[in-house]
Design a protein around this motif. Structure first.
Motif, short mmCIF file in Angstrom:
data_model
loop_
_atom_site.label_atom_id
_atom_site.label_comp_id
_atom_site.label_asym_id
_atom_site.label_seq_id
_atom_site.Cartn_x
_atom_site.Cartn_y
_atom_site.Cartn_z
N ALA A 73 -38.55 -7.23 30.52
CA ALA A 73 -38.42 -6.85 31.93
C ALA A 73 -37.98 -8.03 32.79
N ALA A 74 -38.36 -9.24 32.38
CA ALA A 74 -37.94 -10.43 33.14
C ALA A 74 -36.43 -10.59 33.15
N GLN A 75 -35.74 -9.94 32.21
CA GLN A 75 -34.29 -10.04 32.11
C GLN A 75 -33.58 -8.77 32.56
N ALA A 76 -34.32 -7.82 33.14
CA ALA A 76 -33.72 -6.55 33.54
C ALA A 76 -32.89 -6.72 34.81
N PRO A 77 -31.76 -6.06 34.88
CA PRO A 77 -30.97 -6.09 36.12
C PRO A 77 -31.57 -5.12 37.14
N GLY A 78 -30.94 -5.05 38.29
CA GLY A 78 -31.34 -4.05 39.29
C GLY A 78 -32.61 -4.42 40.04
N PRO A 79 -33.27 -3.43 40.63
CA PRO A 79 -34.47 -3.69 41.44
C PRO A 79 -35.55 -4.39 40.63
N LYS A 80 -36.30 -5.25 41.28
CA LYS A 80 -37.36 -5.99 40.60
C LYS A 80 -38.65 -5.16 40.61
N PHE A 81 -38.64 -4.13 39.78
CA PHE A 81 -39.83 -3.29 39.65
C PHE A 81 -40.96 -4.07 38.97
N ALA A 82 -42.18 -3.72 39.29
CA ALA A 82 -43.35 -4.30 38.61
C ALA A 82 -43.60 -3.46 37.35
N TYR A 83 -42.88 -3.77 36.29
CA TYR A 83 -42.93 -2.96 35.07
C TYR A 83 -44.34 -2.99 34.47
N GLN A 84 -44.76 -1.84 33.95
CA GLN A 84 -46.03 -1.70 33.25
C GLN A 84 -45.78 -0.98 31.93
N PHE A 85 -46.55 -1.35 30.90
CA PHE A 85 -46.31 -0.81 29.56
C PHE A 85 -47.63 -0.31 28.98
N LYS A 86 -47.60 0.91 28.43
CA LYS A 86 -48.79 1.49 27.84
C LYS A 86 -48.43 2.16 26.52
N VAL A 87 -49.43 2.30 25.65
CA VAL A 87 -49.24 2.96 24.36
C VAL A 87 -49.93 4.33 24.41
N VAL A 88 -49.20 5.36 24.03
CA VAL A 88 -49.73 6.72 24.01
C VAL A 88 -50.24 7.02 22.60
N ASN A 89 -51.45 7.50 22.50
CA ASN A 89 -52.08 7.74 21.20
C ASN A 89 -51.66 9.09 20.62
N VAL A 90 -50.39 9.21 20.31
CA VAL A 90 -49.86 10.39 19.61
C VAL A 90 -48.98 9.89 18.46
#
Length: 489
Positions: A73-90
């Motif tokens: 995410a530190a290298q993503a272009p565009g708006p500086k969104f506060a990216y969040q990442f989660k794991v779905v237990n499926v």
């Protein structure tokens, strides 16, 4: 004709991103939403989505995925969104992203990745969808076709929160909206290209994305049910693997960095956990809509209150207090009141009236319709006590009960509290809300001013979730400051 005009506009209302020499330049499409609205829509969608999807609570796995995500995410272009990442237990092999930077990786995908680079490739692809604002681009096109060109002439009402909800409601609502999850082959190709660029800048080999997508396509042939959702949500563009390899050849040589962690160790930990359900199995069980918490650790079915607070200052300086950073303050058009609520804290009755399910109300109150003096006399008999503050609070509570007849007072005694160093009293009310069907709890706190007027706070939440919000409520009450010198009528 309306739909054709809308689609034509999509083609011209674009903005170029990506300027590095040699790499492909990808242009995001037409969008009626602001960047802030992407975040707002994402947060609303998260609340709804996590009522349906079990988020894995394993700390080591979550840290590993978040570390990879943050690096990308530190290298993503565009708006500086506060990216969040989660794991779905499926167990299904899939990943998806919601507007504003909320990225989810299925446990099944983690188990299939052969290297960290392959896992990073899928996460980079999802980040690219967010950075290019594909989810709200699709919602914009759907709304334009639905509402007509008038939306381009300012009918969005200044792009307020209420208009955002109205638009999203018109195209299918928040949550796991198909507009946010399933993209065209053209959008998939764009996410492949930009994802490759993100990977290279983050020190991963973009070829890992190409080989993993190819591997998943091969695996889908032998076990289509396991990969059906992925193949549906990520329709393969023509020559997908070749296109990613082509993009990789256009980029500057990649300086590969060390892996963030040990994928094999993470997969071993996942293998020791109880088997994850499939998406189909989850669909067979529809969780109740009566406020079951989406996050068992917090005991809340709304977004957890932020531990960061900001000061709300009443315009005339009558009072101030802290509010959680992720709660919004709605100021009354007249008078001294403010309503501070989390996202999803409002409910709308069939009459159109908005009611508060979660939040805090602060306002100024003149007891007994303006009667003033050294001591009030409640002709109906005080529900509290005989002090001036007790009498005033009794009058306030009667008016609250008249406006919300489903509420009733709990017990007869008042509790002594302190607000901003001044004596105050609290009264507890409870009842089943006709709008949500939940048992609701309201705590009324009242503090008297020098002229015998009252500043009050209402602390509101479903009874089953009130305890989880108590630390937040206590902080807000403790932060309250009133100015006796401020002018008020």
């Amino acid at each position: 004709m309306k739909r054709l005009i809308g689609i034509a506009l999509v083609a011209v209302m674009t903005l170029a991103v990506g300027t590095a020499s040699g790499q492909t330049v990808v242009k995001p499409g037409f969008n009626v939403f602001s960047v802030n609205q992407d975040v707002e829509i994402g947060r609303q969608s998260v609340i709804q989505a996590e009522k349906q999807l079990p988020v894995l609570s394993n700390a080591a796995v979550s840290r590993y995925v978040s570390a990879i995500g943050a690096r990308l995410a530190a290298q993503a272009p565009g708006p500086k969104f506060a990216y969040q990442f989660k794991v779905v237990n499926v167990s299904d092999v899939n990943a998806f992203a919601l507007p504003g930077g909320f990225v989810y990786v299925n446990r099944g995908l983690l188990s299939k990745a052969r290297t960290e680079g392959e896992l990073a490739g899928v996460i980079a692809h999802e980040i690219a969808h967010v950075a290019l604002r594909h989810p709200t681009n699709q919602a914009s096109k759907a709304y334009l076709a639905e509402a007509g060109l008038g939306v381009l002439g300012g009918l969005l009402g200044g792009k307020t929160q209420s208009s955002t909800g109205q638009i999203i409601g018109a195209v299918g609502g928040f949550g796991l909206n198909s507009l946010f999850l399933k993209f065209s082959r053209s959008a998939e190709s764009q996410a492949d290209v930009v994802g490759s660029q993100i990977m290279a800048r983050a020190g991963y080999n973009p070829i890992d994305m190409a080989t993993f997508f190819g591997y998943l396509a091969q695996q889908a042939g032998g076990n289509p049910s396991k990969f059906a959702t992925f193949m549906s949500d990520h329709p393969a563009p023509a020559n997908r693997e070749a296109r990613v390899r082509q993009e990789a050849s256009l980029l500057a040589p990649v300086h590969l960095l060390a892996t963030t962690g040990n994928l094999r160790t993470i997969q071993t930990q996942l293998g020791k956990l109880p088997a994850a359900p499939t998406t189909a199995q989850l669909a067979q069980y529809q969780p109740p809509t009566s406020g079951q918490p989406a996050d068992p650790a917090s005991g809340l079915s709304i977004e957890r209150p932020s531990s960061e607070f900001r000061v709300f200052q009443q315009a005339e300086g009558v009072y101030q207090l802290d509010r959680p950073d992720n709660w919004d303050a709605y100021v009354a058009s007249g008078g001294y009141g403010v309503t501070i609520v989390p996202r999803g804290g409002f409910t709308t009755a069939s009459s159109g009236r908005q009611n508060i399910s979660y939040g805090v109300i602060v306002n100024h109150y003149v007891p007994f319709d303006g009667a003033v003096g050294t001591h009030f006399v409640d002709s109906n008999g005080s529900m509290s006590g005989r002090t001036s503050l007790d009498e005033a609070t009794s009058d306030l509570v009667r008016n609250i009960l008249a406006s919300s007849p489903y509420l009733a007072r709990v017990g007869n005694a008042t509790e002594s509290r302190v607000m901003a160093g001044h004596p105050s009293v609290s009264v507890r009310l409870a009842g089943r809300s006709p709008d949500t069907g939940l048992n609701e709890r309201v705590t009324v706190l009242a503090r008297q001013l020098a002229d015998h007027h009252v500043i009050y706070m209402l602390l509101i939440a479903p009874d089953a979730e009130y305890a989880a919000l108590t630390p937040t409520f206590d902080h807000m009450v403790g932060s309250f400051r009133g100015d006796e010198r401020a002018s008020h009528n």
